[in-house]
Design an enzyme around this catalytic site. Structure first.
Site, PDB file in Angstrom:
ATOM      1  N   TYR A 136       6.448 -10.572   6.432  1.00 40.38           N
ATOM      2  CA  TYR A 136       6.292  -8.851   6.603  1.00 40.38           C
ATOM      3  C   TYR A 136       6.987  -8.474   8.092  1.00 40.38           C
ATOM      4  O   TYR A 136       6.639  -9.484   9.117  1.00 40.38           O
ATOM      5  CB  TYR A 136       4.911  -8.447   6.567  1.00 40.38           C
ATOM      6  CG  TYR A 136       4.147  -8.135   5.417  1.00 40.38           C
ATOM      7  CD1 TYR A 136       4.515  -6.858   4.729  1.00 40.38           C
ATOM      8  CD2 TYR A 136       3.685  -9.237   4.568  1.00 40.38           C
ATOM      9  CE1 TYR A 136       3.807  -6.575   3.378  1.00 40.38           C
ATOM     10  CE2 TYR A 136       3.328  -8.925   3.325  1.00 40.38           C
ATOM     11  CZ  TYR A 136       3.425  -7.497   2.780  1.00 40.38           C
ATOM     12  OH  TYR A 136       2.765  -7.412   1.640  1.00 40.38           O
ATOM     13  N   ASP A 156       0.844  -1.187  -0.015  1.00 43.26           N
ATOM     14  CA  ASP A 156      -0.026   0.004  -0.005  1.00 43.26           C
ATOM     15  C   ASP A 156       0.910   1.324  -0.025  1.00 43.26           C
ATOM     16  O   ASP A 156       2.228   1.095   0.101  1.00 43.26           O
ATOM     17  CB  ASP A 156      -0.902   0.118   1.136  1.00 43.26           C
ATOM     18  CG  ASP A 156      -1.963  -1.122   1.104  1.00 43.26           C
ATOM     19  OD1 ASP A 156      -2.104  -1.563   0.135  1.00 43.26           O
ATOM     20  OD2 ASP A 156      -2.214  -1.621   2.490  1.00 43.26           O
TER      21      ASP A 156
END
Length: 258
Positions: free
Chosen positions: A112, A53
């Site tokens: 992540y 994002d």
């Protein structure tokens, strides 16, 4: 015959609208494809392992493309592309793969990391890459809750608004918190999570929820209840994007579909 090339890419996502190419907006995919057109003399379609994002970073995003030029050895591709890339994107490695390889569909898991700066005045540079929080949390309590994030789980509670996934189930390899210190002596709290794939804003939602639950003296049973509810309203806040990094994309595990 075109060569199928896998790239390892790092970027500072601060000034990008995200990974995916978007009209009239600065994207990581967009600037990479523009550099490729200059190097290879034609338009290239670059396929990433997944989207990040706006404001989210990557240490090792994976992406592949069909290289139309045989005269450039793959080990020279990073230097050639970096000559035309802005400083906030680097191609760190390139490898030739078989013709059926796909950075997206051949990936077996993504890792992540989310970085927090607890109860300290950060160096100015750290503000771009971590979320400052006001207290030092209890890592044991955080890890007790994070231990639930393993196996095939319905993660609907932690899906961001606008998620369009056909299924909200994901196969999680695990999650944990640990402390890390950089070369300047800045102390970070790091949340690491690995799964076959993630829902929209799922990692940031988990990071914000776990920190809020620990702060509010909630525990494992509260977190389990939120997870089992499969309702976004049961989660905590979504952590801001600057602390999140796509850390690694793995291709050597078991590919799981849910």
């Amino acid at each position: 015959m075109a060569k199928n090339i896998l790239l390892s890419i790092s970027y500072d996502g601060t000034d990008f609208c995200g990974w995916q190419r978007q009209s009239e907006q600065r994207s990581v995919q967009g600037v990479l494809e523009a550099a490729m057109e200059k190097v290879f003399g034609q338009k290239i379609n670059l396929q990433g392992s997944g989207r990040t994002d706006s404001g989210v970073h990557a240490r090792a995003q994976a992406a592949n493309f069909l290289c139309p030029v045989d005269s450039i050895p793959e080990e020279n591709i990073p230097k050639a592309l970096n000559n035309f890339l802005p400083k906030d994107v680097r191609v760190n490695a390139a490898r030739k793969k078989d013709e059926n390889f796909s950075a997206r569909f051949s990936a077996t898991s993504r890792v992540y990391r989310y970085f927090f700066l607890p109860a300290q005045i950060p160096y100015a540079s750290a503000n771009r890459f971590a979320w400052q929080i006001n207290k030092v949390p209890d890592i044991k309590k955080l890890n007790d809750m994070a231990a639930l994030l393993r196996g095939e789980l319905d993660c609907a509670t932690f899906a961001g608004a606008g998620d369009s996934s056909l299924s909200t189930k994901r196969c999680l390899e695990g999650a944990h918190f640990f402390e890390e210190e950089d070369s300047f002596g800045q102390k970070f709290l790091v949340f690491e999570i690995e799964a076959n794939a993630f829902l929209y804003r799922m990692v940031r939602s988990l990071a914000g929820t776990l920190i809020e639950f620990e702060r509010d003296k909630k525990g494992v049973q509260d977190f389990k209840a939120a997870l089992d509810a499969r309702e976004r309203s049961k989660a905590g806040p979504t952590a801001p994007p600057q602390g999140l990094f796509l850390w690694e994309v793995k291709f050597d595990g078991i590919r799981r579909h849910v």
